[in-house]
Design a protein around this motif. Structure first.
Motif, PDB file in Angstrom:
ATOM      1  N   ALA A 130      16.770  52.649 -49.387  1.00 57.82           N
ATOM      2  CA  ALA A 130      18.129  52.583 -48.901  1.00 57.82           C
ATOM      3  C   ALA A 130      18.726  50.975 -48.998  1.00 57.82           C
ATOM      4  O   ALA A 130      17.976  50.154 -49.115  1.00 57.82           O
ATOM      5  CB  ALA A 130      17.961  52.659 -47.286  1.00 57.82           C
ATOM      6  N   GLN A 131      19.904  51.169 -49.007  1.00 56.81           N
ATOM      7  CA  GLN A 131      20.471  49.899 -49.262  1.00 56.81           C
ATOM      8  C   GLN A 131      20.605  48.891 -48.017  1.00 56.81           C
ATOM      9  O   GLN A 131      21.305  49.659 -47.038  1.00 56.81           O
ATOM     10  CB  GLN A 131      21.968  49.799 -50.087  1.00 56.81           C
ATOM     11  CG  GLN A 131      21.688  50.507 -51.509  1.00 56.81           C
ATOM     12  CD  GLN A 131      22.747  50.205 -52.005  1.00 56.81           C
ATOM     13  OE1 GLN A 131      23.430  49.282 -52.391  1.00 56.81           O
ATOM     14  NE2 GLN A 131      23.490  51.705 -52.855  1.00 56.81           N
ATOM     15  N   THR A 132      20.417  47.721 -47.891  1.00 52.31           N
ATOM     16  CA  THR A 132      20.513  46.930 -46.734  1.00 52.31           C
ATOM     17  C   THR A 132      21.032  45.502 -46.877  1.00 52.31           C
ATOM     18  O   THR A 132      21.116  45.034 -48.253  1.00 52.31           O
ATOM     19  CB  THR A 132      19.110  46.706 -45.958  1.00 52.31           C
ATOM     20  OG1 THR A 132      18.279  46.045 -46.944  1.00 52.31           O
ATOM     21  CG2 THR A 132      18.590  48.014 -45.463  1.00 52.31           C
ATOM     22  N   CYS A 163      23.052  35.295 -46.686  1.00 54.55           N
ATOM     23  CA  CYS A 163      23.021  36.797 -46.595  1.00 54.55           C
ATOM     24  C   CYS A 163      22.202  37.179 -47.754  1.00 54.55           C
ATOM     25  O   CYS A 163      22.317  36.559 -48.963  1.00 54.55           O
ATOM     26  CB  CYS A 163      24.456  37.308 -47.050  1.00 54.55           C
ATOM     27  SG  CYS A 163      24.707  39.077 -47.450  1.00 54.55           S
ATOM     28  N   THR A 164      21.454  37.922 -47.608  1.00 53.01           N
ATOM     29  CA  THR A 164      20.488  38.604 -48.669  1.00 53.01           C
ATOM     30  C   THR A 164      20.666  40.113 -48.597  1.00 53.01           C
ATOM     31  O   THR A 164      21.153  40.668 -47.737  1.00 53.01           O
ATOM     32  CB  THR A 164      18.863  38.269 -48.419  1.00 53.01           C
ATOM     33  OG1 THR A 164      18.630  38.852 -46.846  1.00 53.01           O
ATOM     34  CG2 THR A 164      18.735  36.999 -48.380  1.00 53.01           C
ATOM     35  N   TYR A 165      20.333  40.778 -49.709  1.00 52.44           N
ATOM     36  CA  TYR A 165      20.598  42.277 -49.755  1.00 52.44           C
ATOM     37  C   TYR A 165      19.709  42.807 -50.677  1.00 52.44           C
ATOM     38  O   TYR A 165      18.872  42.284 -51.347  1.00 52.44           O
ATOM     39  CB  TYR A 165      21.897  42.531 -50.459  1.00 52.44           C
ATOM     40  CG  TYR A 165      22.254  41.966 -51.820  1.00 52.44           C
ATOM     41  CD1 TYR A 165      22.544  40.656 -51.784  1.00 52.44           C
ATOM     42  CD2 TYR A 165      22.184  42.670 -53.011  1.00 52.44           C
ATOM     43  CE1 TYR A 165      22.942  39.854 -53.035  1.00 52.44           C
ATOM     44  CE2 TYR A 165      22.244  42.198 -54.166  1.00 52.44           C
ATOM     45  CZ  TYR A 165      22.697  40.818 -54.131  1.00 52.44           C
ATOM     46  OH  TYR A 165      22.810  40.232 -55.339  1.00 52.44           O
ATOM     47  N   ASP A 166      19.525  44.309 -50.662  1.00 52.15           N
ATOM     48  CA  ASP A 166      18.561  44.808 -51.416  1.00 52.15           C
ATOM     49  C   ASP A 166      19.460  46.044 -52.112  1.00 52.15           C
ATOM     50  O   ASP A 166      20.180  46.680 -51.661  1.00 52.15           O
ATOM     51  CB  ASP A 166      17.634  45.683 -50.498  1.00 52.15           C
ATOM     52  CG  ASP A 166      16.560  46.367 -51.192  1.00 52.15           C
ATOM     53  OD1 ASP A 166      15.986  47.184 -50.603  1.00 52.15           O
ATOM     54  OD2 ASP A 166      16.432  46.055 -52.237  1.00 52.15           O
ATOM     55  N   THR A 167      18.946  46.087 -53.372  1.00 53.45           N
ATOM     56  CA  THR A 167      19.634  47.073 -54.273  1.00 53.45           C
ATOM     57  C   THR A 167      18.905  47.206 -55.721  1.00 53.45           C
ATOM     58  O   THR A 167      18.079  46.308 -55.971  1.00 53.45           O
ATOM     59  CB  THR A 167      21.014  46.743 -54.672  1.00 53.45           C
ATOM     60  OG1 THR A 167      21.776  47.731 -55.367  1.00 53.45           O
ATOM     61  CG2 THR A 167      21.162  45.228 -55.481  1.00 53.45           C
ATOM     62  N   SER A 168      19.124  48.431 -56.276  1.00 55.09           N
ATOM     63  CA  SER A 168      18.692  48.715 -57.517  1.00 55.09           C
ATOM     64  C   SER A 168      19.538  48.730 -58.478  1.00 55.09           C
ATOM     65  O   SER A 168      19.411  48.983 -59.787  1.00 55.09           O
ATOM     66  CB  SER A 168      17.784  49.882 -57.539  1.00 55.09           C
ATOM     67  OG  SER A 168      18.680  50.977 -57.131  1.00 55.09           O
ATOM     68  N   ALA A 205      28.990  41.812 -47.149  1.00 58.74           N
ATOM     69  CA  ALA A 205      29.086  43.327 -47.332  1.00 58.74           C
ATOM     70  C   ALA A 205      28.757  43.383 -48.926  1.00 58.74           C
ATOM     71  O   ALA A 205      29.309  42.557 -49.667  1.00 58.74           O
ATOM     72  CB  ALA A 205      30.441  43.885 -47.064  1.00 58.74           C
ATOM     73  N   LYS A 206      28.130  44.504 -49.227  1.00 52.10           N
ATOM     74  CA  LYS A 206      27.919  44.884 -50.926  1.00 52.10           C
ATOM     75  C   LYS A 206      28.487  46.350 -50.809  1.00 52.10           C
ATOM     76  O   LYS A 206      28.362  47.037 -49.972  1.00 52.10           O
ATOM     77  CB  LYS A 206      26.593  44.912 -51.037  1.00 52.10           C
ATOM     78  CG  LYS A 206      26.283  45.212 -52.233  1.00 52.10           C
ATOM     79  CD  LYS A 206      24.555  45.434 -52.414  1.00 52.10           C
ATOM     80  CE  LYS A 206      24.155  46.176 -53.600  1.00 52.10           C
ATOM     81  NZ  LYS A 206      24.932  47.764 -53.733  1.00 52.10           N
ATOM     82  N   THR A 207      29.099  46.681 -52.169  1.00 56.04           N
ATOM     83  CA  THR A 207      29.584  47.859 -52.455  1.00 56.04           C
ATOM     84  C   THR A 207      28.253  48.766 -52.637  1.00 56.04           C
ATOM     85  O   THR A 207      27.428  48.482 -53.261  1.00 56.04           O
ATOM     86  CB  THR A 207      30.432  47.820 -53.551  1.00 56.04           C
ATOM     87  OG1 THR A 207      29.531  47.246 -54.726  1.00 56.04           O
ATOM     88  CG2 THR A 207      31.850  47.006 -53.441  1.00 56.04           C
TER      89      THR A 207
END
Lengths: 112, 115
Positions: A1-3, A23-28, A93-95
């Motif tokens: 899941a993207q967070t 801000c940090t985020y998680d994505t592949s 925010a991230k797309t």
């Protein structure tokens, strides 16, 4: 899941000083966009700044700039020369495929 | 220039009553449209999005539904409101194209209180 994670629920800054919101985020994904939105007491979401992940150069909009670290998945917002009107909730925010994933926000207080 | 209108700004409804929130966009054609809900102390959660007339995608199963009867009109509805439907609802639009690549612009929001 993207967070999207904003670890600072509240921040304060003296007027005319500089503050940095994290801000940090998680994505592949390798191609995506990142945003900072401002939500003043009126509750309307206002776009502050946008960063395209494929661009290495950090985005800048007047007093607002970002520090984008793609490998670290970090996207911080720096507000220079803070003004009373900057007081608001700030959301990172991230797309995603069809929408934006938002962090939980940072409430910024500007001290006169 | 493009503008987005959302109304009403504030709404107080009893449990079990119907709901209709409306959002319209001016100055653009075939926009992507979105409904978000913001719970207290949290970020925004996408409820529905639409890439064209009659095309609605739901992201979260719930007591709400959405419709897009016209190109620039997006409606959020419920047949029977629940207490848990209370919150701040935001409509947004982005230019035609892949939703993942476009800036979203938000309306002023509707504060819904279900009592």
């Amino acid at each position: 899941a993207q967070t999207v994670t904003q670890s600072q629920p509240e921040m304060s800054v003296q007027e005319a000083e500089t503050v940095t919101l994290s801000c940090t985020y998680d994505t592949s994904e390798s191609d995506y966009y990142l945003f900072w939105y401002k939500q003043p007491p009126s509750r309307q979401m206002i776009l502050v700044i946008r960063q395209e992940a494929y661009k290495q150069q950090n985005a800048t909009e007047n007093r607002f700039s970002v520090n984008f670290q793609k490998a670290a998945k970090s996207f911080s917002l720096k507000i220079s020369d803070s003004q009373l009107g900057d007081a608001a909730m700030y959301f990172c925010a991230k797309t995603g495929a069809n929408n934006l994933f938002f962090g939980t926000g940072t409430r910024l207080t500007v001290i006169p | 220039s493009q503008t987005i209108h959302q109304w009403p700004a504030t709404l107080v409804q009893p449990v079990g009553s119907p709901l209709s929130l409306e959002c319209t966009v001016e100055g653009t054609s075939n926009p992507n449209l979105y409904w978000y809900r913001q719970a207290a102390g949290r970020g925004l959660q996408l409820l529905f999005y639409s890439v064209g007339i009659g095309q609605i995608s739901s992201e979260v199963p719930q007591n709400l539904s959405a419709s897009r009867p016209q190109d620039r009109q997006f409606i959020l509805s419920s047949k029977k409101l629940l207490l848990s439907d209370s919150g701040f609802y935001l409509c947004a639009w982005s230019v035609d194209g892949t939703p993942a690549k476009n800036i979203q612009y938000f309306g002023a929001g509707t504060r819904l209180s279900v009592l």
